[in-house]
Enzyme design. Structure first.
Site, PDB file in Angstrom:
ATOM      1  N   HIS A   1       6.555 -10.353 -30.396  1.00 53.35           N
ATOM      2  CA  HIS A   1       7.775 -10.972 -30.895  1.00 53.35           C
ATOM      3  C   HIS A   1       8.887  -9.927 -31.052  1.00 53.35           C
ATOM      4  O   HIS A   1      10.054 -10.203 -30.804  1.00 53.35           O
ATOM      5  CB  HIS A   1       7.483 -11.657 -32.230  1.00 53.35           C
ATOM      6  CG  HIS A   1       8.446 -12.757 -32.550  1.00 53.35           C
ATOM      7  ND1 HIS A   1       8.762 -13.762 -31.652  1.00 53.35           N
ATOM      8  CD2 HIS A   1       9.183 -13.017 -33.656  1.00 53.35           C
ATOM      9  CE1 HIS A   1       9.626 -14.588 -32.195  1.00 53.35           C
ATOM     10  NE2 HIS A   1       9.906 -14.152 -33.410  1.00 53.35           N
TER      11      HIS A   1
ATOM     12  N   ARG B   1      10.508  -9.342 -27.765  1.00 56.29           N
ATOM     13  CA  ARG B   1      11.446 -10.434 -27.448  1.00 56.29           C
ATOM     14  C   ARG B   1      12.758 -10.224 -28.208  1.00 56.29           C
ATOM     15  O   ARG B   1      13.845 -10.383 -27.647  1.00 56.29           O
ATOM     16  CB  ARG B   1      10.792 -11.766 -27.800  1.00 56.29           C
ATOM     17  CG  ARG B   1      11.665 -13.002 -27.590  1.00 56.29           C
ATOM     18  CD  ARG B   1      10.799 -14.248 -27.738  1.00 56.29           C
ATOM     19  NE  ARG B   1      11.539 -15.434 -28.100  1.00 56.29           N
ATOM     20  CZ  ARG B   1      12.114 -16.261 -27.241  1.00 56.29           C
ATOM     21  NH1 ARG B   1      12.063 -15.994 -25.941  1.00 56.29           N
ATOM     22  NH2 ARG B   1      12.741 -17.335 -27.652  1.00 56.29           N
TER      23      ARG B   1
ATOM     24  N   LYS C   1       9.229 -24.102 -25.263  1.00 53.70           N
ATOM     25  CA  LYS C   1       9.071 -25.133 -26.284  1.00 53.70           C
ATOM     26  C   LYS C   1       9.674 -26.444 -25.797  1.00 53.70           C
ATOM     27  O   LYS C   1      10.675 -26.458 -25.091  1.00 53.70           O
ATOM     28  CB  LYS C   1       9.759 -24.690 -27.585  1.00 53.70           C
ATOM     29  CG  LYS C   1       9.019 -23.569 -28.307  1.00 53.70           C
ATOM     30  CD  LYS C   1       9.697 -23.246 -29.632  1.00 53.70           C
ATOM     31  CE  LYS C   1       8.926 -22.187 -30.386  1.00 53.70           C
ATOM     32  NZ  LYS C   1       9.572 -21.843 -31.669  1.00 53.70           N
TER      33      LYS C   1
ATOM     34  N   TYR D   1      21.272 -12.985 -33.603  1.00 52.49           N
ATOM     35  CA  TYR D   1      21.437 -11.694 -32.933  1.00 52.49           C
ATOM     36  C   TYR D   1      22.863 -11.188 -33.016  1.00 52.49           C
ATOM     37  O   TYR D   1      23.109  -9.998 -32.876  1.00 52.49           O
ATOM     38  CB  TYR D   1      20.975 -11.797 -31.474  1.00 52.49           C
ATOM     39  CG  TYR D   1      19.512 -12.115 -31.387  1.00 52.49           C
ATOM     40  CD1 TYR D   1      18.562 -11.148 -31.683  1.00 52.49           C
ATOM     41  CD2 TYR D   1      19.066 -13.393 -31.078  1.00 52.49           C
ATOM     42  CE1 TYR D   1      17.213 -11.446 -31.650  1.00 52.49           C
ATOM     43  CE2 TYR D   1      17.727 -13.696 -31.043  1.00 52.49           C
ATOM     44  CZ  TYR D   1      16.802 -12.721 -31.327  1.00 52.49           C
ATOM     45  OH  TYR D   1      15.464 -13.020 -31.312  1.00 52.49           O
TER      46      TYR D   1
ATOM     47  N   HIS E   1      16.411 -21.027 -26.192  1.00 54.30           N
ATOM     48  CA  HIS E   1      16.733 -21.638 -27.478  1.00 54.30           C
ATOM     49  C   HIS E   1      17.462 -22.960 -27.243  1.00 54.30           C
ATOM     50  O   HIS E   1      18.440 -23.005 -26.507  1.00 54.30           O
ATOM     51  CB  HIS E   1      17.639 -20.723 -28.306  1.00 54.30           C
ATOM     52  CG  HIS E   1      16.934 -19.535 -28.873  1.00 54.30           C
ATOM     53  ND1 HIS E   1      17.602 -18.393 -29.272  1.00 54.30           N
ATOM     54  CD2 HIS E   1      15.614 -19.297 -29.127  1.00 54.30           C
ATOM     55  CE1 HIS E   1      16.730 -17.516 -29.738  1.00 54.30           C
ATOM     56  NE2 HIS E   1      15.523 -18.043 -29.653  1.00 54.30           N
TER      57      HIS E   1
ATOM     58  N   ARG F   1       8.367 -15.497 -24.822  1.00 50.78           N
ATOM     59  CA  ARG F   1       7.496 -15.716 -25.973  1.00 50.78           C
ATOM     60  C   ARG F   1       6.084 -15.296 -25.574  1.00 50.78           C
ATOM     61  O   ARG F   1       5.727 -15.305 -24.393  1.00 50.78           O
ATOM     62  CB  ARG F   1       7.491 -17.185 -26.376  1.00 50.78           C
ATOM     63  CG  ARG F   1       8.852 -17.739 -26.812  1.00 50.78           C
ATOM     64  CD  ARG F   1       8.755 -19.223 -27.167  1.00 50.78           C
ATOM     65  NE  ARG F   1      10.011 -19.755 -27.657  1.00 50.78           N
ATOM     66  CZ  ARG F   1      10.914 -20.372 -26.916  1.00 50.78           C
ATOM     67  NH1 ARG F   1      10.686 -20.536 -25.614  1.00 50.78           N
ATOM     68  NH2 ARG F   1      12.037 -20.830 -27.437  1.00 50.78           N
TER      69      ARG F   1
END
Length: 300
Positions: A242, A245, A174, A277, A268, A150
């Site tokens: 982004h 990524r 995150k 994806y 994730h 990120r």
């Protein structure tokens, strides 16, 4: 319609939003537009008071709005304004319940992320290296594409987060979850080139990537530099962190087919986030099928 019971209640609601809630003029104008459109629908369907509304009536308004060309996102906005208005009518004792709460807009189509194909990535990374800042940018591009970081993870990298011997970086993603990621041989080489030049910009900051002023590079600066390199290298699509990524994830999945591995690399929390994806990969496979399979060739 200005003197109707419908519009009288709307005007009182808008005064409440402006005076008590102190919403901005633009927000008030948006509420007015949505509620005016709803009053037009009410008039067309013979509804003379808000007390006549139930879920079936509101569903019919939603259907008519769609037939008039209103998109899913705009319809969701209209229903949201109506729910807020009905909540206020309930608080005023003019309705016993909010009939719009049972009605939801159709889901907007999910926009799949765009990615840069492998040839364009290679062209993007083929940067003229006469300038130390170009070396830094090449290193940032290599690390971001090499590890699928990120943007925030890239700019927050410190020197201590790097192990060139093992070709790894540690990032805080995150939810304060740490990930240990391989970055690839090419990224390691370009980070080494950058570290040879990094001292030209100062040595006080712990950040791996510095601005020309010797401070940790900002997210805005990275976005600006990546976009500029995309233009300089002649890419047709806009380059941003982004998108790199997304490209990392798509290319990894196309090559490996390992969805859970890609999930771990991207950081994730839920596999469902990574599964987008698989749709991208399916689009690629579908286009190959349509071009190659005898039964897919229409009209032949």
């Amino acid at each position: 319609m200005n003197d109707s019971p419908l519009s009288a209640a709307v005007e009182r609601f808008l005064r409440y939003l402006g005076v008590e809630r102190q919403l901005s003029p633009i927000t008030l104008l948006n509420y007015r537009r949505q509620l005016d459109a709803i009053m037009t629908l009410a008039g067309e369907s013979g509804v003379a008071s808000w007390q006549q509304c139930d879920a079936a009536v509101i569903r019919s308004w939603a259907v008519r709005s769609r037939r008039k060309g209103l998109g899913p996102a705009s319809l969701a906005l209209r229903l949201s304004a109506l729910r807020s208005f009905f909540d206020w009518l309930v608080s005023q004792g003019e309705l016993s319940a909010n009939p719009a709460k049972a009605v939801s807009a159709p889901k907007a189509p999910r926009h799949l992320p765009k990615n840069i194909d492998v040839d364009d990535v290679n062209r993007l990374l083929d940067i003229d290296l006469n300038d130390p800042l170009a070396v830094r940018d090449r290193a940032m591009l290599e690390v971001m594409y090499g590890a699928g970081l990120r943007l925030s993870e890239l700019v927050n990298l410190d020197l201590r987060h790097l192990s060139l011997e093992s070709g790894e970086v540690w990032v805080m993603g995150k939810g304060s979850k740490e990930r240990r990621l391989p970055i690839g041989r090419s990224a390691v080489q370009w980070v080494e080139h950058w570290l040879d030049l990094r001292g030209l910009f100062g040595a006080e900051d712990d950040a791996l990537f510095l601005s020309k002023l010797g401070k940790r590079i900002s997210t805005r600066n990275v976005q600006k530099r990546f976009a500029e390199w995309g233009i300089k290298q002649g890419l047709n699509s806009h380059v941003n962190p982004h998108k790199l990524r997304h490209s990392f994830a798509t290319h990894m999945l196309e090559s490996s087919g390992d969805l859970r591995g890609v999930q771990e690399l991207l950081g994730h929390a839920n596999l469902s986030t990574t599964q987008i994806y698989t749709h991208l990969d399916f689009q690629h496979l579908a286009s190959v099928y349509d071009a190659a399979h005898p039964r897919a060739k229409r009209g032949k």
